[in-house]
Design a protein around this motif. Structure first.
Motif, PDB file in Angstrom:
ATOM      1  N   VAL A 175     -16.605   2.910  -5.969  1.00  0.00           N
ATOM      2  CA  VAL A 175     -15.341   2.184  -5.784  1.00  0.00           C
ATOM      3  C   VAL A 175     -15.346   1.436  -4.455  1.00  0.00           C
ATOM      4  CG1 VAL A 175     -12.869   2.495  -5.386  1.00  0.00           C
ATOM      5  CG2 VAL A 175     -13.989   3.688  -7.278  1.00  0.00           C
ATOM      6  N   GLY A 176     -15.805   2.100  -3.389  1.00  0.00           N
ATOM      7  CA  GLY A 176     -15.843   1.457  -2.085  1.00  0.00           C
ATOM      8  C   GLY A 176     -16.760   0.240  -2.067  1.00  0.00           C
ATOM      9  N   GLY A 177     -17.954   0.391  -2.652  1.00  0.00           N
ATOM     10  CA  GLY A 177     -18.896  -0.712  -2.668  1.00  0.00           C
ATOM     11  C   GLY A 177     -18.436  -1.877  -3.524  1.00  0.00           C
ATOM     12  N   ARG A 178     -17.740  -1.568  -4.604  1.00  0.00           N
ATOM     13  CA  ARG A 178     -17.332  -2.614  -5.537  1.00  0.00           C
ATOM     14  C   ARG A 178     -16.062  -3.331  -5.096  1.00  0.00           C
ATOM     15  NH1 ARG A 178     -17.207  -2.015 -12.134  1.00  0.00           N
ATOM     16  NH2 ARG A 178     -16.440  -4.107 -12.576  1.00  0.00           N
ATOM     17  N   PHE A 179     -15.146  -2.601  -4.478  1.00  0.00           N
ATOM     18  CA  PHE A 179     -13.821  -3.171  -4.209  1.00  0.00           C
ATOM     19  C   PHE A 179     -13.471  -3.296  -2.738  1.00  0.00           C
ATOM     20  CE2 PHE A 179     -13.214  -1.004  -8.414  1.00  0.00           C
ATOM     21  CZ  PHE A 179     -13.104  -2.165  -9.163  1.00  0.00           C
ATOM     22  N   ASN A 180     -14.371  -2.911  -1.835  1.00  0.00           N
ATOM     23  CA  ASN A 180     -13.999  -2.916  -0.418  1.00  0.00           C
ATOM     24  C   ASN A 180     -13.546  -4.287   0.053  1.00  0.00           C
ATOM     25  OD1 ASN A 180     -13.855  -1.466   2.169  1.00  0.00           O
ATOM     26  ND2 ASN A 180     -15.478  -2.858   2.800  1.00  0.00           N
ATOM     27  N   SER A 181     -14.274  -5.345  -0.345  1.00  0.00           N
ATOM     28  CA  SER A 181     -13.892  -6.691   0.097  1.00  0.00           C
ATOM     29  C   SER A 181     -12.554  -7.112  -0.501  1.00  0.00           C
ATOM     30  CB  SER A 181     -14.981  -7.699  -0.287  1.00  0.00           C
ATOM     31  OG  SER A 181     -15.169  -7.739  -1.689  1.00  0.00           O
ATOM     32  N   ARG A 182     -12.269  -6.679  -1.724  1.00  0.00           N
ATOM     33  CA  ARG A 182     -11.013  -7.048  -2.382  1.00  0.00           C
ATOM     34  C   ARG A 182      -9.825  -6.271  -1.824  1.00  0.00           C
ATOM     35  NH1 ARG A 182     -11.881  -6.624  -8.707  1.00  0.00           N
ATOM     36  NH2 ARG A 182      -9.612  -6.953  -8.591  1.00  0.00           N
ATOM     37  N   SER A 183     -10.090  -5.153  -1.178  1.00  0.00           N
ATOM     38  CA  SER A 183      -8.994  -4.334  -0.658  1.00  0.00           C
ATOM     39  C   SER A 183      -8.534  -4.773   0.729  1.00  0.00           C
ATOM     40  CB  SER A 183      -9.411  -2.862  -0.609  1.00  0.00           C
ATOM     41  OG  SER A 183     -10.422  -2.655   0.371  1.00  0.00           O
ATOM     42  N   ARG A 184      -9.286  -5.684   1.343  1.00  0.00           N
ATOM     43  CA  ARG A 184      -8.925  -6.114   2.688  1.00  0.00           C
ATOM     44  C   ARG A 184      -7.595  -6.862   2.689  1.00  0.00           C
ATOM     45  NH1 ARG A 184     -14.967  -8.339   4.147  1.00  0.00           N
ATOM     46  NH2 ARG A 184     -15.954  -6.271   4.375  1.00  0.00           N
ATOM     47  N   SER A 186      -4.804  -9.472   4.803  1.00  0.00           N
ATOM     48  CA  SER A 186      -4.781 -10.602   5.726  1.00  0.00           C
ATOM     49  C   SER A 186      -3.994 -10.246   6.989  1.00  0.00           C
ATOM     50  CB  SER A 186      -4.145 -11.812   5.057  1.00  0.00           C
ATOM     51  OG  SER A 186      -2.765 -11.575   4.805  1.00  0.00           O
ATOM     52  N   ARG A 187      -4.203 -11.062   7.999  1.00  0.00           N
ATOM     53  CA  ARG A 187      -3.454 -10.873   9.248  1.00  0.00           C
ATOM     54  C   ARG A 187      -1.966 -11.029   9.001  1.00  0.00           C
ATOM     55  NH1 ARG A 187      -4.355 -14.387  14.829  1.00  0.00           N
ATOM     56  NH2 ARG A 187      -2.821 -13.261  16.111  1.00  0.00           N
ATOM     57  N   ALA A 188      -1.607 -11.964   8.111  1.00  0.00           N
ATOM     58  CA  ALA A 188      -0.187 -12.170   7.809  1.00  0.00           C
ATOM     59  C   ALA A 188       0.419 -10.933   7.151  1.00  0.00           C
ATOM     60  CB  ALA A 188      -0.020 -13.382   6.889  1.00  0.00           C
ATOM     61  N   GLN A 189      -0.331 -10.278   6.268  1.00  0.00           N
ATOM     62  CA  GLN A 189       0.177  -9.061   5.625  1.00  0.00           C
ATOM     63  C   GLN A 189       0.390  -7.956   6.642  1.00  0.00           C
ATOM     64  OE1 GLN A 189      -3.095  -8.926   2.698  1.00  0.00           O
ATOM     65  NE2 GLN A 189      -1.531  -8.834   1.090  1.00  0.00           N
ATOM     66  N   VAL A 190      -0.552  -7.830   7.574  1.00  0.00           N
ATOM     67  CA  VAL A 190      -0.413  -6.808   8.616  1.00  0.00           C
ATOM     68  C   VAL A 190       0.801  -7.103   9.486  1.00  0.00           C
ATOM     69  CG1 VAL A 190      -1.488  -5.758  10.644  1.00  0.00           C
ATOM     70  CG2 VAL A 190      -2.874  -6.289   8.634  1.00  0.00           C
ATOM     71  N   THR A 414       0.161   1.655  15.040  1.00  0.00           N
ATOM     72  CA  THR A 414      -0.277   0.401  15.634  1.00  0.00           C
ATOM     73  C   THR A 414      -0.645  -0.571  14.512  1.00  0.00           C
ATOM     74  OG1 THR A 414      -2.595   1.083  15.695  1.00  0.00           O
ATOM     75  CG2 THR A 414      -1.217   1.667  17.600  1.00  0.00           C
ATOM     76  N   ALA A 415      -0.886  -1.828  14.892  1.00  0.00           N
ATOM     77  CA  ALA A 415      -1.280  -2.831  13.900  1.00  0.00           C
ATOM     78  C   ALA A 415      -2.585  -2.427  13.212  1.00  0.00           C
ATOM     79  CB  ALA A 415      -1.426  -4.198  14.568  1.00  0.00           C
ATOM     80  N   ARG A 416      -3.517  -1.847  13.968  1.00  0.00           N
ATOM     81  CA  ARG A 416      -4.779  -1.407  13.370  1.00  0.00           C
ATOM     82  C   ARG A 416      -4.544  -0.282  12.356  1.00  0.00           C
ATOM     83  NH1 ARG A 416     -10.051  -2.016  14.746  1.00  0.00           N
ATOM     84  NH2 ARG A 416      -9.466  -3.060  16.690  1.00  0.00           N
ATOM     85  N   GLU A 417      -3.655   0.645  12.705  1.00  0.00           N
ATOM     86  CA  GLU A 417      -3.351   1.736  11.777  1.00  0.00           C
ATOM     87  C   GLU A 417      -2.662   1.211  10.524  1.00  0.00           C
ATOM     88  OE1 GLU A 417      -2.749   5.426  14.946  1.00  0.00           O
ATOM     89  OE2 GLU A 417      -1.066   4.130  14.447  1.00  0.00           O
ATOM     90  N   VAL A 418      -1.755   0.255  10.687  1.00  0.00           N
ATOM     91  CA  VAL A 418      -1.082  -0.354   9.528  1.00  0.00           C
ATOM     92  C   VAL A 418      -2.098  -1.029   8.634  1.00  0.00           C
ATOM     93  CG1 VAL A 418       0.506  -2.182   8.834  1.00  0.00           C
ATOM     94  CG2 VAL A 418       1.151  -0.616  10.668  1.00  0.00           C
ATOM     95  N   GLU A 419      -3.037  -1.754   9.228  1.00  0.00           N
ATOM     96  CA  GLU A 419      -4.069  -2.436   8.449  1.00  0.00           C
ATOM     97  C   GLU A 419      -4.901  -1.432   7.653  1.00  0.00           C
ATOM     98  OE1 GLU A 419      -7.743  -5.636   9.094  1.00  0.00           O
ATOM     99  OE2 GLU A 419      -6.833  -4.630  10.817  1.00  0.00           O
ATOM    100  N   GLY A 420      -5.268  -0.308   8.290  1.00  0.00           N
ATOM    101  CA  GLY A 420      -6.044   0.711   7.595  1.00  0.00           C
ATOM    102  C   GLY A 420      -5.290   1.311   6.427  1.00  0.00           C
ATOM    103  N   ARG A 421      -4.001   1.562   6.626  1.00  0.00           N
ATOM    104  CA  ARG A 421      -3.191   2.145   5.544  1.00  0.00           C
ATOM    105  C   ARG A 421      -3.071   1.176   4.370  1.00  0.00           C
ATOM    106  NH1 ARG A 421       1.925   4.981   8.734  1.00  0.00           N
ATOM    107  NH2 ARG A 421       0.691   6.441   9.997  1.00  0.00           N
ATOM    108  N   LEU A 422      -2.826  -0.093   4.671  1.00  0.00           N
ATOM    109  CA  LEU A 422      -2.702  -1.076   3.598  1.00  0.00           C
ATOM    110  C   LEU A 422      -4.005  -1.208   2.822  1.00  0.00           C
ATOM    111  CD1 LEU A 422      -0.692  -3.914   5.402  1.00  0.00           C
ATOM    112  CD2 LEU A 422       0.172  -2.295   3.708  1.00  0.00           C
TER     113      LEU A 422
END
Length: 447
Positions: A175-184, A186-190, A414-422
């Motif tokens: 799952v990580g290898g297949r969808f990691n790029s799709r799960s990222r 954007s800065r606007a979402q964060v 923090t913004a980094r933590e929010v990004e990780g959760r999303l």
């Protein structure tokens, strides 16, 4: 997907070791079922399991998943594993729910293992499995050897456990290898998520654990409600909430022991909001029916909201005393307004340092409540990255660049933590869709 209806639920008979517990009536409205002991989460699993029940399983095949089979032995092994991991005491009332959970887990495991096998480079080594067992043993407060021996004493074969873990690890990597790029994200979402956290800082917040029983997965809403009631009884009697959540919850938070973090008032379904307002810290809710399933909520903590809002400001300023004439104030205002369209958070200090008669300063991050009254409105409402209109104070005239804003307090992410959760939420959603699609395309028969 085709599922036959000739399911033999009578294949499992509980032995005499199980207690006789009458099912309780579900309350008509969300209310506390009891108070949990926080220390139960810290006690080693092996300290509370005295033994396992004797299950009599029908021999032969109980299900087929495409060209793979699930046997009565497989089902018994998975039920024993579910009981050991969740530390739920099996009773005649909850055995059907445990059986259903185990059978669905085995069906999903067969689908996952078949998908993993399509990728020749995806190989899970014995060392990977050993590392996972070591992690589980550490959580249980024991050594890997003692942990495996404990499970073996309950009838769980070590090789069965290892194959289960091998599939779980492989599925995570797939799952990580297949969808990691799709799960990222954007800065606007964060930034939007951080703004939402900031806006919610003054609202009541609840630190909760959640267990979600999905109706479609257990045979319907009534089965979900009955199963949830049994789990509530077990947790009130001492089964650790986190362990139960890991084994039974269909929510993405299951992997974290049901930890949903801080939830803001008004951001959940009305049925859940009613329960959150009624529960006291330490209390476990009764089952809460919602569309599609049933929730169980554990209230870990409450707070009225973050006490402070922090803003990051920079300024361009012309010094003028309170006694300055209207003409002087007008001239200074005109000068700043002529520069305003050219200024940003990135260049405001450089531009002001190169202009005679202007002062530039980085005001840093400050509590909005501690700012000068003339600055507070800008600090609260201006868009991040914007430069304000001219503001007059007893010290002069100012342009304020709002370069950041966040809720204060140690628990605010923090913004980094929010990004990780999303990103984790997106990855979990993609994994569920992946598995749902595999089920839809599969031929599944229950014997």
């Amino acid at each position: 997907m085709r599922i036959t209806t000739a399911v033999s639920m009578a294949a499992l008979v509980a032995g005499s070791a199980m207690a006789q517990t009458a099912p309780q009536t579900v309350a008509p409205a969300p209310a506390a079922a009891g108070t949990l002991n926080p220390a139960a989460e810290q006690q080693p699993a092996t300290a509370r399991l005295a033994g396992q029940p004797e299950f009599k399983m029908a021999d032969g095949i109980v299900a087929t998943v495409n060209d793979q089979i699930v046997t009565g032995f497989d089902l018994r092994q998975r039920m024993l594993t579910t009981i050991a991991m969740s530390q739920v005491e099996p009773t005649e009332e909850n055995i059907p729910a445990i059986q259903q959970q185990a059978l669905q887990a085995l069906i999903e495991e067969r689908l996952q293992s078949a998908e993993i096998a399509k990728y020749e480079t995806l190989k899970i080594s014995d060392a990977d499995v050993d590392e996972e067992i070591a992690r589980m043993a550490q959580e249980a407060g024991t050594t890997p050897e003692a942990y495996v021996q404990f499970l073996a004493g309950g009838g769980i074969r070590p090789e069965t456990l290892r194959e289960q873990l091998r599939t779980e690890i492989g599925w995570r990597e797939l799952v990580g290898g297949r969808f990691n790029s799709r799960s990222r994200v954007s800065r606007a979402q964060v930034q939007q998520a951080v703004r939402q956290v900031t806006e919610a800082a003054s609202k009541p917040q609840y630190l909760i654990g959640e267990i979600y029983i999905e109706a479609a997965r257990v045979g319907g809403q009534q089965q979900a409600l009955a199963g949830a009631e049994q789990l509530v009884q077990q947790m009130v009697q001492g089964a650790p909430f986190q362990a139960v959540a890991r084994q039974f919850s269909a929510a993405p938070t299951a992997a974290r022991g049901g930890d949903a973090g801080w939830v803001v008032q008004g951001t959940v379904q009305p049925e859940l909001q009613t329960a959150l307002e009624a529960l006291e810290v330490g209390q476990l809710s009764r089952p809460i029916p919602v569309s599609g399933g049933v929730y169980i909520v554990y209230m870990r903590d409450k707070r009225s909201g973050a006490a402070i809002n922090l803003v990051n400001l920079k300024q361009a300023m012309v010094e003028l005393p309170e006694t300055a004439s209207p003409a002087e104030v007008s001239a200074a205002t005109t000068r700043l307004q002529s520069l305003r369209g050219e200024l940003t958070c990135d260049n405001i200090l450089q531009r002001t340092s190169s202009e005679a008669g202007l002062l530039g300063s980085d005001l840093g991050e400050a509590d909005v409540a501690n700012l000068a009254p003339q600055f507070q409105q800008v600090a609260r409402s201006a868009e991040i990255g914007s430069v304000s209109d001219v503001v007059r104070t007893p010290l002069g005239v100012h342009l304020l660049a709002v370069c950041g804003r966040r809720a204060g307090g140690a628990d605010v992410p923090t913004a980094r933590e929010v990004e990780g959760r999303l990103q984790n939420q997106n990855l979990a959603m993609l994994a569920r869709r992946y598995l749902r699609d595999l089920r839809a395309d599969a031929l599944i028969e229950l014997k």
